[in-house]
Write an enzyme that holds these catalytic residues in place. Sequence first.
Site, mmCIF file in Angstrom:
data_model
loop_
_atom_site.group_PDB
_atom_site.id
_atom_site.type_symbol
_atom_site.label_atom_id
_atom_site.label_comp_id
_atom_site.label_asym_id
_atom_site.label_seq_id
_atom_site.Cartn_x
_atom_site.Cartn_y
_atom_site.Cartn_z
ATOM 1 N N GLY A 1 -12.763 4.097 -6.609
ATOM 2 C CA GLY A 1 -12.220 4.722 -5.409
ATOM 3 C C GLY A 1 -10.849 5.279 -5.703
ATOM 4 N N HIS B 1 -10.262 -1.041 0.985
ATOM 5 C CA HIS B 1 -9.165 -0.909 0.016
ATOM 6 C C HIS B 1 -8.588 0.516 0.066
ATOM 7 C CE1 HIS B 1 -7.364 -1.608 -4.164
ATOM 8 N NE2 HIS B 1 -7.265 -0.300 -3.996
ATOM 9 N N GLU B 2 -9.473 1.514 0.055
ATOM 10 C CA GLU B 2 -9.003 2.907 0.017
ATOM 11 C C GLU B 2 -8.342 3.321 1.330
ATOM 12 O OE1 GLU B 2 -8.723 4.159 -2.789
ATOM 13 O OE2 GLU B 2 -10.031 2.689 -3.737
ATOM 14 N N CYS C 1 -6.598 -1.909 -8.841
ATOM 15 C CA CYS C 1 -6.254 -0.610 -8.249
ATOM 16 C C CYS C 1 -5.706 0.273 -9.366
ATOM 17 C CB CYS C 1 -5.197 -0.823 -7.166
ATOM 18 S SG CYS C 1 -4.632 0.692 -6.384
ATOM 19 N N LEU C 2 -6.115 1.530 -9.369
ATOM 20 C CA LEU C 2 -5.630 2.441 -10.416
ATOM 21 C C LEU C 2 -4.121 2.624 -10.347
ATOM 22 C CD1 LEU C 2 -8.443 5.176 -10.363
ATOM 23 C CD2 LEU C 2 -8.120 3.333 -12.031
ATOM 24 N N HIS D 1 -4.787 2.308 1.623
ATOM 25 C CA HIS D 1 -3.834 3.201 0.950
ATOM 26 C C HIS D 1 -3.273 4.242 1.917
ATOM 27 C CE1 HIS D 1 -3.769 2.224 -3.319
ATOM 28 N NE2 HIS D 1 -5.085 2.140 -3.369
ATOM 29 N N GLN E 1 -2.470 8.266 -3.890
ATOM 30 C CA GLN E 1 -2.431 7.848 -5.296
ATOM 31 C C GLN E 1 -2.240 9.017 -6.250
ATOM 32 O OE1 GLN E 1 -6.163 5.202 -4.848
ATOM 33 N NE2 GLN E 1 -4.954 4.238 -6.453
HETATM 34 NI NI NI Z 1 -6.205 1.271 -4.898
#
Ligand code: NI
Length: 176
Positions: A51, A142-143, A100-101, A146, A56
């Site tokens: 995701g 999660h997304e 998480c990236l 953000h 991000q």
């Molecule tokens: Ni994330």
Amino acid sequence: MAKSGNGPLKIRTYGDPVLREVSKPVAEITPELRQLAQDMLATMYAADGVGLAAPQIGKSVRLVVIDIAKEESQRNPLVLFNPEVFPDEESELSVCEEGCLSVPDLWAEVARPNRVTFRALDIDGQPVEMTVEGTLARAVQHETDHLDGRLFVDRIGPAERAMLQSKLKKMARGRK
Ligand code: NI
């Protein structure tokens, strides 16, 4: 804005203020935003993520992309504009390790409702509503977090958080 084929976008990491902003709703799904969604998917796949949310990659707009497929041949991308998540009140909490990236090399167990319903607009601007469970429910939560400036490390218990604190501080310093 990058056109297709320009390679992955730069992923912002912990300590970047854009990750703490509340993103703006999308009023109209323009060709530029559709292209952004495609570029985000390419960026997510290149980074082996499941995701990615627009903050991000430095854009404060309510757009997330998700694909929980483990194999390239099973890809099934979701593009969600203005997603809203409603936890199922009867749903149990499930505890699962998340990463998480934007918080590289760090994983922690996070408790979230196992089943949620979400509403959003898809890449064509069509309303979608789905009830999902398990990994997909976790990814959507999660997304969407953000987009409200929230990271998974905000949702872990105080003891575990204390253990990660020095790593997080180092990460925030390292990006400057
Ligand atoms: Ni994330």
